[in-house]
Design a protein around this motif. Structure first.
Motif, PDB file in Angstrom:
ATOM      1  N   MET A  55       3.109  12.098  -8.078  1.00  0.00           N
ATOM      2  CA  MET A  55       2.341  12.717  -9.159  1.00  0.00           C
ATOM      3  C   MET A  55       1.573  13.930  -8.651  1.00  0.00           C
ATOM      4  O   MET A  55       1.540  14.984  -9.300  1.00  0.00           O
ATOM      5  N   LEU A  56       0.965  13.801  -7.469  1.00  0.00           N
ATOM      6  CA  LEU A  56       0.173  14.888  -6.907  1.00  0.00           C
ATOM      7  C   LEU A  56       1.049  16.095  -6.584  1.00  0.00           C
ATOM      8  O   LEU A  56       0.705  17.242  -6.904  1.00  0.00           O
ATOM      9  N   ALA A  79       2.054   2.173  -3.483  1.00  0.00           N
ATOM     10  CA  ALA A  79       0.989   2.797  -4.277  1.00  0.00           C
ATOM     11  C   ALA A  79       0.796   4.253  -3.873  1.00  0.00           C
ATOM     12  O   ALA A  79       0.657   5.141  -4.731  1.00  0.00           O
ATOM     13  N   VAL A  80       0.808   4.515  -2.554  1.00  0.00           N
ATOM     14  CA  VAL A  80       0.647   5.889  -2.073  1.00  0.00           C
ATOM     15  C   VAL A  80       1.834   6.744  -2.499  1.00  0.00           C
ATOM     16  O   VAL A  80       1.679   7.897  -2.916  1.00  0.00           O
ATOM     17  N   ASN A 100       3.831   6.451  -5.140  1.00  0.00           N
ATOM     18  CA  ASN A 100       3.777   6.790  -6.566  1.00  0.00           C
ATOM     19  C   ASN A 100       2.714   7.847  -6.860  1.00  0.00           C
ATOM     20  O   ASN A 100       2.939   8.779  -7.646  1.00  0.00           O
ATOM     21  N   ARG A 101       1.553   7.725  -6.223  1.00  0.00           N
ATOM     22  CA  ARG A 101       0.496   8.716  -6.442  1.00  0.00           C
ATOM     23  C   ARG A 101       0.866  10.052  -5.811  1.00  0.00           C
ATOM     24  O   ARG A 101       0.545  11.120  -6.343  1.00  0.00           O
ATOM     25  N   ALA A 102       1.549  10.006  -4.662  1.00  0.00           N
ATOM     26  CA  ALA A 102       1.942  11.242  -3.976  1.00  0.00           C
ATOM     27  C   ALA A 102       2.917  12.046  -4.826  1.00  0.00           C
ATOM     28  O   ALA A 102       2.828  13.278  -4.903  1.00  0.00           O
ATOM     29  N   GLN A 144       0.831  -1.204   0.000  1.00  0.00           N
ATOM     30  CA  GLN A 144       0.000   0.000   0.000  1.00  0.00           C
ATOM     31  C   GLN A 144       0.869   1.258   0.000  1.00  0.00           C
ATOM     32  O   GLN A 144       0.537   2.264  -0.634  1.00  0.00           O
ATOM     33  N   GLU A 157       2.190  17.895  -9.717  1.00  0.00           N
ATOM     34  CA  GLU A 157       1.120  18.714 -10.289  1.00  0.00           C
ATOM     35  C   GLU A 157       0.975  20.025  -9.521  1.00  0.00           C
ATOM     36  O   GLU A 157       0.776  21.090 -10.122  1.00  0.00           O
TER      37      GLU A 157
END
Length: 302
Positions: free
Chosen positions: A74-75, A67-68, A70-72, A64, A78
């Motif tokens: 990207m966020l 996954a967090v 990799n998304r963090a 988990q 941005e």
């Protein structure tokens, strides 16, 4: 619900993973280790899952957590892009903490710093001179300038220039002594050596015919180019100096370039090393860009 606190926690979480430990992340962020640990705990509580596992030496992402992470990234990217688009570029300001090798920092770096600060007067620079290879993540420095043969692949660096070495002595020392027309002639002279330029007590010369090795019986050995320079200026013998240092005194007539048809068998390289992080210090970036633009380079790579 996503809020500014969550964004801060995600940023701290990303820094923990990129730096490899909570303690290093705390140093890089200017926070206490307990604050970093509490931020991670709050993020895990909010998400309802464990993000990392820890041993005494390492940290590991859980499934988990990966996954967090990799998304963090990207966020956060941005958000950074959004701010970059809406904010006007401002003049760099703040403090740049710089570590530099002693000889280069004493003789060459001050001119670059003076010119850089005329261009960016709001930047304050703290310089510490040290020839040791340091791990930036364990220091307060933003940037290190080092001259070495090769860096570890893990170092985050920019190659600034090739450093050649020049054999030289003072005209006063050479007066009345046997002429130096070939490398072998050096065996009849007082030799002052730097260990990094000797191979098993030999000086190495190279030309179009290949390499020549000359055994050296050193009257003095020092790892300090400034010490070797002082010995030469006091007419104490022959030595080998980095080109950025030797050319200053050769051009003034204080030293003589010996055997110019040969070059030293070893070369070194000037690197700018910054902290390995996705977050680029704008002062570090502008200073490296300034050096890259203004250092007269040979454009040769190791």
């Amino acid at each position: 619900m996503l809020n500014s606190g969550t964004l801060s926690q995600l940023s701290i979480f990303v820094r923990i993973i990129e730096s490899g430990s909570l303690a290093k992340a705390a140093r890089e962020l200017g926070l206490s280790p307990s604050a970093v640990s509490k931020s991670l705990a709050k993020l895990e509580q909010q998400l309802g899952t464990q993000l990392i596992t820890r041993t005494t030496r390492n940290i590991f992402l859980t499934e988990q957590g990966e996954a967090v992470f990799n998304r963090a990234i990207m966020l956060i990217e941005e958000c950074e892009d959004m701010f970059a688009q809406v904010q006007r570029p401002s003049e760099p300001e703040g403090q740049l903490r710089l570590s530099c090798s002693v000889a280069y920092g004493s003789k060459i770096l001050p001119d670059f710093i003076s010119a850089y600060q005329r261009r960016f007067p709001k930047v304050k620079i703290h310089v510490e001179l040290n020839d040791n290879i340091i791990n930036l993540s364990e220091t307060p420095f933003d940037l290190a300038l080092r001259i070495t043969r090769q860096l570890a692949e893990t170092e985050n660096h920019v190659l600034l220039n090739k450093i050649n070495w020049i054999y030289c002595c003072s005209p006063h020392y050479l007066a009345g002594k046997p002429p130096i027309k070939t490398p072998a002639d050096l065996t009849r002279h007082r030799c002052i050596t730097n260990p990094v330029m000797a191979y098993h007590d030999n000086w190495v010369f190279a030309d179009h015919n290949g390499e020549v090795m000359v055994p050296v019986d050193s009257c003095l050995t020092s790892n300090s180019s400034l010490t070797l320079l002082s010995m030469l200026l006091n007419h104490n013998g022959v030595s080998c100096l980095p080109d950025y240092l030797a050319t200053i005194y050769i051009n003034k007539g204080d030293l003589v370039h010996l055997l110019p048809e040969y070059h030293a068998g070893f070369s070194h390289y000037l690197y700018a090393i910054d902290k390995k992080s996705r977050y680029v210090n704008p002062l570090t970036r502008t200073f490296i860009e300034y050096l890259s633009k203004h250092i007269v380079t040979t454009n040769e790579k190791p």
